[in-house]
Design an enzyme around this catalytic site. Structure first.
Site, mmCIF file in Angstrom:
data_model
loop_
_atom_site.group_PDB
_atom_site.id
_atom_site.type_symbol
_atom_site.label_atom_id
_atom_site.label_comp_id
_atom_site.label_asym_id
_atom_site.label_seq_id
_atom_site.Cartn_x
_atom_site.Cartn_y
_atom_site.Cartn_z
ATOM 1 N N HIS A 9 -8.426 0.896 -1.379
ATOM 2 C CA HIS A 9 -8.456 1.642 -2.649
ATOM 3 C C HIS A 9 -7.395 1.082 -3.591
ATOM 4 O O HIS A 9 -6.221 0.970 -3.203
ATOM 5 C CB HIS A 9 -8.168 3.120 -2.412
ATOM 6 N N ASP A 11 -5.961 2.460 -6.198
ATOM 7 C CA ASP A 11 -4.847 3.395 -6.444
ATOM 8 C C ASP A 11 -3.941 3.497 -5.217
ATOM 9 O O ASP A 11 -2.723 3.614 -5.350
ATOM 10 C CB ASP A 11 -5.352 4.774 -6.902
ATOM 11 N N GLY A 163 -12.969 10.974 -1.463
ATOM 12 C CA GLY A 163 -12.443 12.318 -1.713
ATOM 13 C C GLY A 163 -12.511 13.206 -0.488
ATOM 14 O O GLY A 163 -12.738 12.722 0.627
ATOM 15 N N HIS A 190 -17.632 7.112 2.694
ATOM 16 C CA HIS A 190 -16.582 7.629 3.580
ATOM 17 C C HIS A 190 -17.205 8.747 4.427
ATOM 18 O O HIS A 190 -17.658 9.755 3.868
ATOM 19 C CB HIS A 190 -15.447 8.256 2.779
ATOM 20 N N GLU A 193 -14.528 10.846 8.990
ATOM 21 C CA GLU A 193 -13.069 10.737 8.901
ATOM 22 C C GLU A 193 -12.498 12.153 9.016
ATOM 23 O O GLU A 193 -12.052 12.564 10.067
ATOM 24 C CB GLU A 193 -12.667 10.065 7.573
ATOM 25 N N ASP A 270 -7.333 0.532 3.925
ATOM 26 C CA ASP A 270 -7.552 1.779 3.188
ATOM 27 C C ASP A 270 -6.611 1.873 1.978
ATOM 28 O O ASP A 270 -7.056 1.706 0.850
ATOM 29 C CB ASP A 270 -7.394 3.009 4.089
HETATM 30 N N1 HPA Z 1 -10.904 9.051 2.410
HETATM 31 C C1 HPA Z 1 -11.385 9.639 1.302
HETATM 32 N N2 HPA Z 1 -10.926 9.366 0.106
HETATM 33 C C2 HPA Z 1 -9.966 8.468 -0.014
HETATM 34 C C3 HPA Z 1 -9.424 7.836 1.093
HETATM 35 C C4 HPA Z 1 -9.921 8.139 2.354
HETATM 36 O O1 HPA Z 1 -9.487 7.587 3.385
HETATM 37 N N3 HPA Z 1 -8.467 6.982 0.666
HETATM 38 C C5 HPA Z 1 -8.438 7.109 -0.686
HETATM 39 N N4 HPA Z 1 -9.350 7.998 -1.108
HETATM 40 ZN ZN ZN Z 2 -10.789 5.118 2.009
#
Ligand code: HPA
Ligand code: ZN
Length: 320
Positions: A9, A11, A163, A190, A193, A270
């Site tokens: 990501h 950011d 998110g 995603h 997780e 990540d």
């Molecule tokens: N999961 C969901 N959103 C995210 C993640 C993640 O690992 N990292 C940055 N935004």
């Molecule tokens: Zn991620």
């Protein structure tokens, strides 16, 4: 050794050093003390969940609200990864999170594309849609932008859904991904997780060709078989999983279990900035924690080449 990071990501990749550069070019004030900046930017030891983890994005996002900031971030990150020995990366970010100071989502895409042109790294963009409330129109706008800017390489190559997974289940996003399939936009989601295997099942049903994390798949062997049979690639990110508590027992991290089950897995960072890691650290962690062998490392990298959302000849024939 050929490193590729397929789950990164933008950011979450802002290091304290990059933050200072972005603040300088935009005239934004950051804490003078490096220690304070680190405290505000990086994941604390007492991070309890993905929801906690996602709070750490406030500061980096505040530095990515202008075309200049966003373009410079992409350039700086690309150059940093090049220096770390990466040969390819996919930068993901959600254009809808970059509109606080007047940029449109399209401006945010154009700015990142501008940054891509200025870095020596072979890289592409994945546009993230966001789980959440009341942002359905913003997600569809992101999808339309992906359609408009989609290219085989050197630009936008796919979409994602990021998110708070446990709060906004994957199954709620069927319409979005049906439209993406209609447009023939490849996507990763995603899943598995913060939420369990049903989240992965939904992502597979929608047609995801890759899954972000998927680390909880073993809670349902049927899902593992689906991943194997459909040749779906998992983007594993062990340090992130430890920090969000998606999977804390790193010595039992299921990377080899996936390989033994015939599921394609890759190793990624990540959020290297806020986690304070590099891709090389993730490989070192797996060597240490589960005794990842040289052959297994090569397989992970082969999997990344095959799953990369760039033209295949480029994946095997990079800029370097
Ligand atoms: N999961 C969901 N959103 C995210 C993640 C993640 O690992 N990292 C940055 N935004
Ligand atoms: Zn991620």
């Amino acid at each position: 050794m050929s490193y590729m990071d397929l789950h990164l990501h933008l950011d979450g990749a802002i290091t304290p050093e990059i933050a200072r550069r972005l603040a300088d070019v935009q005239g934004i004030k950051l804490p003078d003390s490096d220690e304070e900046l680190r405290k505000q930017l990086m994941v604390p030891d007492d991070c309890e969940s993905l929801n906690d983890f996602l709070m750490c994005f406030a500061l980096p996002l505040s530095l990515l609200q202008t075309r200049e900031g966003l373009s410079e971030a992409v350039r700086l990150l690309g150059d940093k990864l090049l220096a770390e020995g990466l040969e390819y990366a996919e930068f993901r970010y959600a254009p809808q999170l970059h509109t606080e100071k007047g940029m449109t989502q399209e401006d945010a895409v154009l700015a990142a594309l501008d940054g891509l042109k200025k870095t020596g790294l072979h890289a592409n963009l994945i546009l993230c849609c966001m789980r959440g409330e009341g942002n359905e129109a913003a997600n569809f706008e992101t999808l339309e932008l992906a359609r408009k800017f989609l290219t085989a390489d050197g630009g936008v190559v796919a979409i994602d859904l990021a998110g708070a997974e446990a709060l906004f289940p994957t199954k709620k996003y069927r319409e979005l991904f049906e439209r993406a399939s209609e447009y023939k936009i490849p996507f990763t989601i995603h899943a598995g997780e913060a939420d369990g295997p049903d989240s992965i099942r939904a992502a597979i049903e929608f047609g995801a060709v890759r899954i972000g994390h998927g680390v909880r798949a073993f809670e349902d062997m049927e899902v593992v078989e689906l991943l194997r049979d459909k040749g779906i690639t998992l983007e594993l990110c062990p340090t992130s999983n430890r920090m969000t508590r998606a999977f804390t027992d790193i010595s039992n991290y299921p990377i080899r279990r996936f390989m033994e089950a015939g599921v394609k897995v890759t190793l990624n960072t990540d959020d290297p900035g806020i986690e304070g890691i590099t891709l090389a650290d993730e490989y070192a962690l797996m060597r240490e924690a589960v005794g990842l062998t040289k052959e297994e490392e090569e397989l992970l990298q082969e999997n990344a080449r095959n799953a990369a959302f760039c033209s295949k000849n480029k994946a095997y024939n990079t800029k370097r």
